[in-house]
Motif scaffolding. Structure first.
Motif, mmCIF file in Angstrom:
data_model
loop_
_atom_site.group_PDB
_atom_site.id
_atom_site.type_symbol
_atom_site.label_atom_id
_atom_site.label_comp_id
_atom_site.label_asym_id
_atom_site.label_seq_id
_atom_site.Cartn_x
_atom_site.Cartn_y
_atom_site.Cartn_z
ATOM 1 N N LEU A 97 36.824 22.337 43.543
ATOM 2 C CA LEU A 97 37.126 23.534 42.752
ATOM 3 C C LEU A 97 36.449 23.438 41.388
ATOM 4 N N ARG A 98 36.478 22.238 40.815
ATOM 5 C CA ARG A 98 35.861 22.012 39.506
ATOM 6 C C ARG A 98 34.426 22.551 39.497
ATOM 7 N N GLU A 99 33.708 22.246 40.556
ATOM 8 C CA GLU A 99 32.309 22.650 40.608
ATOM 9 C C GLU A 99 32.168 24.157 40.823
ATOM 10 N N ARG A 100 33.099 24.725 41.554
ATOM 11 C CA ARG A 100 33.060 26.183 41.759
ATOM 12 C C ARG A 100 33.319 26.900 40.435
ATOM 13 N N ILE A 101 34.211 26.333 39.610
ATOM 14 C CA ILE A 101 34.479 26.927 38.297
ATOM 15 C C ILE A 101 33.273 26.723 37.373
ATOM 16 N N ARG A 102 32.666 25.546 37.463
ATOM 17 C CA ARG A 102 31.477 25.295 36.632
ATOM 18 C C ARG A 102 30.381 26.318 36.928
ATOM 19 N N ALA A 103 30.267 26.693 38.188
ATOM 20 C CA ALA A 103 29.185 27.598 38.589
ATOM 21 C C ALA A 103 29.374 29.004 38.042
ATOM 22 N N LYS A 104 30.630 29.411 37.869
ATOM 23 C CA LYS A 104 30.876 30.818 37.532
ATOM 24 C C LYS A 104 31.447 31.037 36.141
ATOM 25 N N GLY A 105 32.044 30.027 35.546
ATOM 26 C CA GLY A 105 32.682 30.216 34.244
ATOM 27 C C GLY A 105 34.190 30.228 34.387
ATOM 28 N N PRO A 106 34.905 30.243 33.246
ATOM 29 C CA PRO A 106 36.373 30.199 33.280
ATOM 30 C C PRO A 106 36.959 31.366 34.073
ATOM 31 N N THR A 107 38.110 31.117 34.709
ATOM 32 C CA THR A 107 38.711 32.133 35.583
ATOM 33 C C THR A 107 39.777 32.962 34.888
ATOM 34 N N ALA A 108 40.342 32.429 33.770
ATOM 35 C CA ALA A 108 41.504 33.121 33.194
ATOM 36 C C ALA A 108 41.561 32.929 31.684
ATOM 37 N N PRO A 109 41.259 33.928 30.884
ATOM 38 C CA PRO A 109 40.616 35.157 31.318
ATOM 39 C C PRO A 109 39.197 34.860 31.812
ATOM 40 N N ARG A 110 38.675 35.734 32.631
ATOM 41 C CA ARG A 110 37.337 35.544 33.183
ATOM 42 C C ARG A 110 36.283 35.694 32.084
ATOM 43 N N PHE A 111 35.524 34.646 31.859
ATOM 44 C CA PHE A 111 34.397 34.725 30.935
ATOM 45 C C PHE A 111 33.133 34.384 31.703
ATOM 46 N N PRO A 112 32.019 35.004 31.365
ATOM 47 C CA PRO A 112 30.773 34.611 32.025
ATOM 48 C C PRO A 112 30.378 33.188 31.653
ATOM 49 N N ARG A 113 29.672 32.540 32.511
ATOM 50 C CA ARG A 113 29.240 31.175 32.247
ATOM 51 C C ARG A 113 28.253 31.145 31.083
ATOM 52 N N GLN A 114 28.037 29.969 30.556
ATOM 53 C CA GLN A 114 27.049 29.797 29.492
ATOM 54 C C GLN A 114 25.657 29.957 30.087
ATOM 55 N N HIS A 115 24.748 30.574 29.312
ATOM 56 C CA HIS A 115 23.374 30.724 29.785
ATOM 57 C C HIS A 115 22.440 29.793 29.031
ATOM 58 N N LEU A 116 21.352 29.465 29.722
ATOM 59 C CA LEU A 116 20.324 28.672 29.071
ATOM 60 C C LEU A 116 19.786 29.471 27.896
#
Lengths: 101, 552
Positions: free
Chosen positions: A74-93
């Motif tokens: 699950l950790r890796e699935r969250i890393r791929a998409k960003g925080p789930t609660a509240p939903r924030f987009p992942r960091q971009h390069l």
């Protein structure tokens, strides 16, 4: 099966090694190493470490179904998409969107 | 409030210059990550799951409006427009870019703030009662001594590489609102036979993998010898604390393994050698620091009284806010006001840049420019005139900060969990959100009364789950999140560690499990005046275990 992942130096963003030896944001573009590619995986790890631009280098176990890569943790699935609660987009390069081996 | 002197200014600005150069060298490839990592951690810069995280110290949880505005500026300019207030009375930014960190530290230095010693095996930010200098039940304002401890512990050459991190908390009140007994050293103000005020010293408390309640090592240490006594404890810990095993390196393990009497004998020996020496705190210096924390120029509002019953009829939301979020002030006509960062559905402890600015404005107008951060992840306006309460409330409503749930079941401590943290095994924030939605109705929360739920996403216990009346610990089991429930923890002067009730629950089952515990409490309490923790202590585990797992 495994993928290689890390955080990029300047942005800290989650990145994955792709088949062309570039580090990219998209999990689905990651190179998937099969069990008999251990040597290639080790070589990629060593080369990634040598760039000095990648932090927290890790291999992650994945499954591939219908061409879709699913990290087991699950950790890796969250890393791929960003925080789930509240939903924030992942960091971009940032400016360094082209780290390659 | 304390103002930096020339030494503070010099060491903070020197550190900004030093770290700026270290960042430059890292980006230029002159430093490897192995070399850079300890340097960035010394400046509060962590790497989390998605990005870097910068942890900024808020000494003894005290902020000025100017400082809070700067935090808002940093959130907006360099981050994603919000910050996360922590159980250490600090603030964390979750998305800074490495190249921006020197500018952030420079901005912080301009308002007398920094991120030094917010990581690493050193003495961390000293924490205290969020109502310090305002509470009616206070023996002494702990902030001057907190500031002196900050100065003593900052860049202390002997204690920069301790066996493990070291946390000190103090309270000047009879009731402990700072959880001092769950710190490496906890200090509680104490009066001796002559009526003089000093400090009872507790040692070896902590949460994490091995939760322990601190043990009383000295019942009364006078102000003038406090630094020498702290130094003696740190010296014994630095010498004998375990460095072979990270999980056994905290002072709580040393005290537990060696025994309090043995440690006390060593500390007293060190203390005897140091007592009266260079660490003696002159009264003149204590007075000089105390002057920074002099009471603000209160107006004469002595006649003002709060009529909560009346307000509850006129405006139930406002009445509820007054009932839960006001705290008795030492000065008649004033109250301290908790500003809850626990709206139903929000992330506990988060505040947007706009909310920080609104708080800064309200504090400037109505609370003598002062804001506090509580270890329960709320903000506090310490000195609000009763006559101004309605205006303050209206301002908070406008800013989305008027949740009237302080101390109720939805006012939960929650660590960032697996949504952000590289150490976590399970998410915490969605669990808090699920529970908050379940108990959202104000009437239901009021019926339940004071109840502290604390949630951690791993055994490190940043969410203080061991100290929750109901604690929730997220673990990973076969690739899924599972949540263990503990009951009976307490972070007050009656500190206790919660007990695990039984097998864990999947995430979606947690709110239902909490509801069962609450219903069991409501069914068994002697009256609405018996709070959850008192009922648990009277009843023991049985009714709660039965509620969760049946009587089979």
């Amino acid at each position: 099966m495994q993928i290689l992942t890390a955080n990029e130096l300047l942005s800290g963003a989650t990145v994955y090694l792709d088949p062309q030896g570039r580090w990219v944001e998209e999990l689905q573009r990651a190179r998937v190493f099969s069990k008999d590619e251990a040597e290639a995986l080790d070589a990629a790890l060593a080369a990634a470490g040598a760039t000095g631009r990648l932090l927290s280098l890790e291999t992650e176990i994945v499954t591939v179904e219908d061409g879709i890569i699913h990290p087991v943790r699950l950790r890796e699935r969250i890393r791929a998409k960003g925080p789930t609660a509240p939903r924030f987009p992942r960091q971009h390069l940032d400016e360094d969107g082209h780290v390659s081996l | 409030m304390y103002r930096y002197d020339e030494f503070d200014v010099a060491f903070v600005s020197d550190r900004v210059a030093q770290f700026s150069d270290q960042v430059r060298r890292r980006i230029a490839g002159e430093l490897t990550e192995e070399q850079f990592r300890p340097l960035r951690l010394m400046n509060g810069l962590y790497l989390q799951l998605h990005a870097y995280m910068l942890r900024i110290a808020i000494p003894y949880g005290t902020l000025s409006s100017r400082q809070l505005r700067m935090l808002a500026h940093i959130a907006r300019t360099y981050d994603r427009g919000y910050g996360h207030f922590t159980t250490r009375q600090n603030i964390q930014f979750n998305w800074p870019k490495l190249r921006d960190v020197p500018a952030i530290l420079s901005d912080l230095a301009s308002v007398e703030m920094h991120a030094i010693q917010t990581s690493g095996n050193c003495i961390r930010n000293v924490t205290t009662d969020q109502f310090a200098g305002a509470a009616a039940d206070e023996i002494i304002d702990p902030r001057p001594v907190g500031e002196i401890i900050r100065q003593w512990s900052s860049l202390h050459p002997e204690f920069s590489f301790l066996p493990r991190k070291f946390k000190i908390a103090l309270t000047g009140a009879l009731r402990d609102r700072a959880g001092v007994k769950f710190h490496d050293i906890g200090l509680m103000a104490q009066t001796n036979g002559a009526g003089e005020v000093g400090w009872a010293v507790y040692v070896g408390g902590g949460l994490g993998r091995t939760p322990m309640v601190g043990k009383l090592i000295n019942g009364y240490v006078p102000h003038e010898h406090l630094l020498a006594y702290l130094e003696a404890i740190l010296r014994v810990y630095n010498r004998y604390g375990r460095r072979d095993n990270k999980f056994k390196a905290r002072i709580k393990i040393l005290v537990h393994e060696e025994g309090l009497e043995n440690i006390k004998a060593q500390v007293e020996e060190e203390f005897a050698a140091m007592r009266g020496g260079v660490l003696t705190l002159p009264q003149t210096e204590l007075d000089r620091i105390s002057a920074y924390f002099a009471p603000p120029p209160f107006a004469d509002h002595d006649g003002a009284r709060l009529d909560i019953a009346r307000e509850k009829i006129l405006d139930p939301a406002y009445g509820r806010f007054l009932e839960n979020n006001t705290f008795t002030h030492a000065r008649p006509g004033y109250v301290s006001l908790t500003v809850s960062l626990k709206p139903v559905g929000g992330a506990p402890g988060d505040a947007t840049a706009e909310q920080m600015e609104a708080m800064a404005d309200i504090a400037e107008r109505y609370s003598f420019n002062e804001i506090r951060v509580s270890h329960e992840q709320n903000l506090v306006l310490p000195h609000v005139a009763i006559a101004d309460l309605r205006a303050v409330y209206d301002g908070l409503v406008e800013a989305g900060l008027a949740s009237g749930n302080a101390g109720e079941i939805t006012d939960m401590i929650t660590c960032p969990g697996l949504d952000y943290c590289a150490l976590a095994n399970a998410r915490s924030i969605p669990i808090a959100q699920g529970i908050a939605r379940r108990f959202a109705a104000p009437e239901r929360q009021r019926e339940i009364g004071p109840l502290k739920i604390k949630i951690s996403g791993c055994i490190n216990a940043c969410g203080h789950h061991h100290a929750g009346h109901i604690g929730i610990l997220g673990v990973e089991k076969k690739g899924t999140e599972l949540y263990q429930i503990t009951i009976g923890g307490d972070a007050t002067e009656n500190a206790s560690v919660g007990k695990i009730m039984g097998p864990g629950f999947e995430a979606e089952a947690v709110p239902e499990a909490i509801e069962k515990l609450v219903d069991a409490y409501l069914a068994h309490r002697t009256s609405p005046e018996e709070p959850f923790i008192a009922a648990y202590r009277r009843l023991g585990d049985a009714p709660f275990k039965e509620a969760l797992y049946g009587n089979g």
